[in-house]
Scaffold this active site. Structure first.
Site, PDB file in Angstrom:
ATOM      1  N   GLY A  67       0.853  -1.077  -0.070  1.00  0.00           N
ATOM      2  CA  GLY A  67      -0.067  -0.049   0.116  1.00  0.00           C
ATOM      3  C   GLY A  67       0.940   1.323  -0.189  1.00  0.00           C
ATOM      4  N   GLY A 115       0.371  -5.670   0.771  1.00  0.00           N
ATOM      5  CA  GLY A 115      -0.707  -5.630  -0.055  1.00  0.00           C
ATOM      6  C   GLY A 115      -0.547  -6.230  -1.415  1.00  0.00           C
ATOM      7  CD  GLU A 138       3.445  -6.224   6.305  1.00  0.00           C
ATOM      8  OE1 GLU A 138       2.843  -6.363   5.429  1.00  0.00           O
ATOM      9  OE2 GLU A 138       4.146  -7.429   6.892  1.00  0.00           O
TER      10      GLU A 138
END
Length: 340
Positions: A67, A115, A138
Site C-alpha cells: 500500500g 498488499g 511490516e
C-alpha cells in the site's frame, strides 16, 4: 483503460486481464485500484463469457510493493481515519479473491510485499518466477502482517511463517513454494505466453493444465535446510524466549535472525506473534482479516507505526526510535489492546 490508468482492464478471449499499472511505484495499491479490481471481479463473476482471470503487474520491478505508506503516514500524523476505510475495502477484496468462483491466476513476479501478497497469495493459482521476492516486512515499520498475512504465515510448515514474519525476511521462488505462498514456478521468459494459453480457460482443471505445461522446477529452498533450528527457536511462547533460543544457537543464520529481530519494533513483534498464534486457532481467512483490522487500527493510533514509516521512507535515516524500546518493557496490557 481505467481511471488515471492505475489499473488496465482487458478481455482476451474468455480471460479477464487485470494489470496493475503504476510501475514507477512498483504498482503500490491505492483505494482507487482496490475499487477498480473489486468492480471488475464482481462483474466478471456474473459474466458467462469470462472463464478465468489473470492478475499481473506492469513493468519489470514487481507485481506490487504494497500500500501507499506515505499516505498512511500523513493520515496517522493528522489523526485522519481514512486508512481504516482503505483497509476494510482492501481486506474485502482479499477475501473476494480467496473465495472467487472462477480460476484466478496471480503472477507474483519481482517484488511482492504487503498488499501485493493480499491480492495474489489468496488466489487459486499462484505463479512465481526466478525474480520473485515475497515478503511481509511490516514489523520493520511498526506494523503487523495484514491482508491475511497472519492466516498465510500461520499455515506454513512448522515455524517457517513465524520466522519470516518476525524477521521481515524475503522469500525467493523455491521458498514461496515451501511456505505455501505459491503453487508453481514459471520462468520469466514464458510469462508472455500466459494470456494466449489461458484465453479459452473455463475451469480450475484447465488452468492447472496450462500452468503445468509452462512450469519448471524451482530448485532447492534455502529455508528447508534451516527448518531444524527455525522450528526449535520459534516454537517458544514469547518473543523474548524466541530471542533467547536464537542466542543460544551456534548456527550463523540463527544469529543473523536474532540481529534482525533486535532491529524491529518490540510492540509489533509481540503483537505479530500473538496474531500468528491466534490465526492458527481461527483456521479461516475471514476471522483472521477481522483480527488484523483491529490490530491495524490500533497501530494507526500508536507511536511505532508512523515512526517506522518516518525512518524508512520519509527521513530515510533507518533509525526508528521505538517506544517501548525493549521487548521486556512491552506489557501484556499493551499487547491486549491490539485485539480488543
Amino acid at each position: 483503460m481505467t481511471d488515471e490508468a492505475e489499473i488496465l482492464l482487458a478481455r482476451h478471449g474468455r480471460l479477464g486481464l487485470i494489470t496493475l499499472n503504476r510501475p514507477k511505484a512498483i504498482n503500490a495499491l491505492t483505494l482507487n485500484m482496490v475499487r477498480i479490481m473489486t468492480r471488475a471481479l464482481t462483474d466478471w463473476a456474473a459474466d458467462d463469457h469470462v472463464g478465468a482471470v489473470l492478475i499481473r503487474g506492469a513493468g519489470e520491478r514487481g507485481l506490487c510493493a504494497g500500500g501507499d505508506i506515505v499516505a498512511i503516514y500523513n493520515a496517522a500524523k493528522s489523526g485522519d481515519p481514512a486508512p481504516v476505510a482503505f483497509w476494510r475495502e482492501e481486506y474485502a477484496l482479499n477475501l473476494m479473491i480467496a473465495d472467487y468462483s472462477k480460476p484466478i491466476v496471480a503472477v507474483m513476479h519481482g517484488v511482492v510485499m504487503g498488499g501485493g501478497v493480499g491480492i495474489s497469495a489468496h488466489a487459486a493459482h499462484r505463479v512465481v518466477t526466478e525474480g520473485s521476492s515475497v515478503a511481509m516486512p511490516e514489523v520493520g515499520i511498526g506494523f503487523i502482517p495484514d491482508v491475511g498475512g497472519t492466516y498465510l504465515l500461520s499455515r506454513a510448515p512448522g515455524e517457517l511463517g513465524t520466522h519470516l514474519a518476525l524477521t521481515a525476511g524475503r522469500a525467493g521462488p523455491a521458498d514461496c513454494l515451501l511456505l505455501g505462498l505459491a503453487d508453481l514456478f514459471i520462468p520469466q521468459d514464458r510469462l508472455s505466453r500466459l494470456p494466449d494459453d489461458l484465453r479459452d480457460c473455463g475451469s480450475h482443471d484447465q488452468a492447472r493444465a496450462v500452468l503445468a505445461a509452462l512450469s519448471a522446477p524451482a530448485g532447492p529452498a534455502p529455508l528447508a535446510d534451516a527448518r531444524g533450528w527455525i522450528d526449535a527457536a520459534y516454537a517458544a511462547d514469547s518473543v523474548e524466549a524466541i530471542a533467547a533460543r536464537l542466542d543460544g544457537l551456534p548456527d550463523l543464520s540463527a544469529q543473523a535472525a536474532l540481529e534482525l529481530l533486535r532491529r524491529h519494533s518490540p510492540i509489533s513483534l509481540k503483537v505479530t506473534l500473538r496474531a500468528l498464534r491466534k490465526a492458527r486457532a481461527l483456521g479461516a481467512l475471514a476471522p483472521c482479516l477481522a483480527m488484523e483490522l483491529k490490530a491495524a487500527t490500533a497501530c494507526l493510533g500508536g507511536h511505532d507505526f508512523p515512526e517506522g514509516i518516518r525512518a524508512a521512507v520519509i527521513d530515510k535515516d533507518r533509525a526508528p526510535k521505538w517506544a517501548p524500546a525493549r521487548l521486556e518493557d512491552v506489557g501484556e496490557d499493551q499487547v491486549a489492546r491490539y485485539f480488543a
